[in-house]
Design an enzyme around this catalytic site. Sequence first.
Site, PDB file in Angstrom:
ATOM      1  N   GLN A  55      22.889  63.411  15.486  1.00  0.00           N
ATOM      2  CA  GLN A  55      23.725  64.351  16.214  1.00  0.00           C
ATOM      3  C   GLN A  55      23.522  65.800  15.783  1.00  0.00           C
ATOM      4  O   GLN A  55      23.869  66.709  16.533  1.00  0.00           O
ATOM      5  CB  GLN A  55      25.193  63.956  16.043  1.00  0.00           C
ATOM      6  CG  GLN A  55      25.511  62.592  16.643  1.00  0.00           C
ATOM      7  CD  GLN A  55      26.931  62.158  16.380  1.00  0.00           C
ATOM      8  OE1 GLN A  55      27.212  61.463  15.415  1.00  0.00           O
ATOM      9  NE2 GLN A  55      27.847  62.564  17.239  1.00  0.00           N
ATOM     10  N   GLU A 198      31.159  52.895  11.156  1.00  0.00           N
ATOM     11  CA  GLU A 198      31.855  52.213  12.256  1.00  0.00           C
ATOM     12  C   GLU A 198      31.246  50.840  12.547  1.00  0.00           C
ATOM     13  O   GLU A 198      30.829  50.539  13.671  1.00  0.00           O
ATOM     14  CB  GLU A 198      31.814  53.059  13.532  1.00  0.00           C
ATOM     15  CG  GLU A 198      32.533  54.387  13.429  1.00  0.00           C
ATOM     16  CD  GLU A 198      32.473  55.194  14.714  1.00  0.00           C
ATOM     17  OE1 GLU A 198      33.298  56.108  14.874  1.00  0.00           O
ATOM     18  OE2 GLU A 198      31.587  54.933  15.560  1.00  0.00           O
ATOM     19  N   GLU A 401      36.496  60.368   9.713  1.00  0.00           N
ATOM     20  CA  GLU A 401      36.443  61.101  10.985  1.00  0.00           C
ATOM     21  C   GLU A 401      37.823  61.113  11.609  1.00  0.00           C
ATOM     22  O   GLU A 401      38.484  60.092  11.703  1.00  0.00           O
ATOM     23  CB  GLU A 401      35.486  60.460  11.994  1.00  0.00           C
ATOM     24  CG  GLU A 401      34.021  60.717  11.793  1.00  0.00           C
ATOM     25  CD  GLU A 401      33.190  60.209  12.968  1.00  0.00           C
ATOM     26  OE1 GLU A 401      33.675  60.271  14.131  1.00  0.00           O
ATOM     27  OE2 GLU A 401      32.071  59.740  12.733  1.00  0.00           O
TER      28      GLU A 401
END
Length: 513
Positions: A55, A198, A401
Amino acid sequence: MEQKGERKNDMDWVLSLVIITISLALPLHVSCSDVYSRSDFPEGFAFGSGTSAYQWEGAAAEDGRKPSVWDTFVHSRNLDNGDITCDGYHKYKEDVQLMVETGLDAFKFSISWSRLIPNGRGPVNPKGLQFYKNFIQELVTHGIEPHATLFHYDLPQALEDDYGGWLNRTIIEDFTAYADVCFREFGSHVKFWTTINEANIFTIGGYNDGITGPGRCSRKCSSGNSSTEPYIVGHNLLLAHASASRLYRQKYKDMQGGSVGLSLYAIGFSPSTSSKDDEMAAQRARDFDLGWMLAPLTLGDYPYVMRRSIGSRLPDFSEEESELVKGSSDFIGIIHYLAAIVTNTKPYFPGYSDYYYDTGVTSSYTCNITTSQCSVTPWALEGVLEYIKQSYGNPPVYILENGKTIKGDFQLQLKDTPRIEYLHVYMGAVLSAVRNGSDTRGYFVWSLMDVYELLGGYGKSYGLYYVNFSDAHLTRSPKLSAHWYSAFIKGDATFLGSQGISQLQSNFSSSSL
């Protein structure tokens, strides 16, 4: 264009099965009128921010890096991509300076496996190795604690092609060898390692829904099996994490003194009514969301409700594997954005099995991933932390996050008061959980700057700093939220609470950027 539009409709179809946007009129434990400061948090509590390799780095085809499954996924579907994104690969020193100006204690980033070991196994890429050494050294030199993630959705495409990637148990050996390189080369400076980012949502997105790389599912995908593959992949993720954790403890921990954890996407579930069926459904949703990974990590096996619902499709741990996985996480990383109201039903299609059908619930979510419109529900994060404390032995937790997307023109992006209000109440919820005994040790805002978002491309903006993606120099500019977060971290109480936020906005509007 027609194919891209058709693909978007397909993705929306999948999401519509899972995501129903609602607004919750529930009381908040913290409001923007409540004033608290950094000094209210325990000593040593870390405030940070983060990005991930695909990202933020860009330089997708430079200096020996080879494609990951994410490169393949977005390019094959003509979606936005991270080929250049923020160009952090070349601008990392500038970005560390932004971290310094903000006052960050810590920074969460990920290592691109296909940049460090381009084929996933075999020779290390010296230029990739040097980049991460330089970046980590830059962080440490400026007093910023590195929190490194080994895997953030971006498996080397070579391993996917060779043997099916996470679907094959061979991945355990290759991931452990990759982790060994990282521990050996970077462990003198990195003390916090997250193996898998995740783990639960990566598995669901990539192997149940097909909306993230490698894009496998039973419906609307060219290949995959949503009834079995999510559980096979989840099993292999846990074993790979545990193998890497054991390696660290046996070979590096005494010398380096670090810790190894696993990151999970945590949803705050509540029953839609006070009926016993809906309350049981909410607990079942928690077992499938968090318990899927946390129960093996703490108890050595999957929750009973998963065993009962999934049956033989859920892999078994051998006795040795159970002992390997149990206790393998020194901390739990939590990613949190949304809450859900749960009803006890059997959704979707009779005779069709996938992860959602197996849960036996219908969930109405407070955040629509397609439109990025979310309700503000800080009580849900507080509830997640309380649940982990009560149900899983109160392990150390880092909120790796949490953040809010803001859409609009340049001026609206910079004057992002709604993001400040969001961060204020969510950080307050964390403080409330800590005061109630949760062993939460850090909070990381997503994201340091605007980046390529995995589900939203460049249409979403979570950054504390604006990035002008139309500018060849990719100029970074601080948003109002960057000033607010900096003031909070540095202990300036002037801009805390609703009056302080208004004053900060007034000062920001009169200043030139």
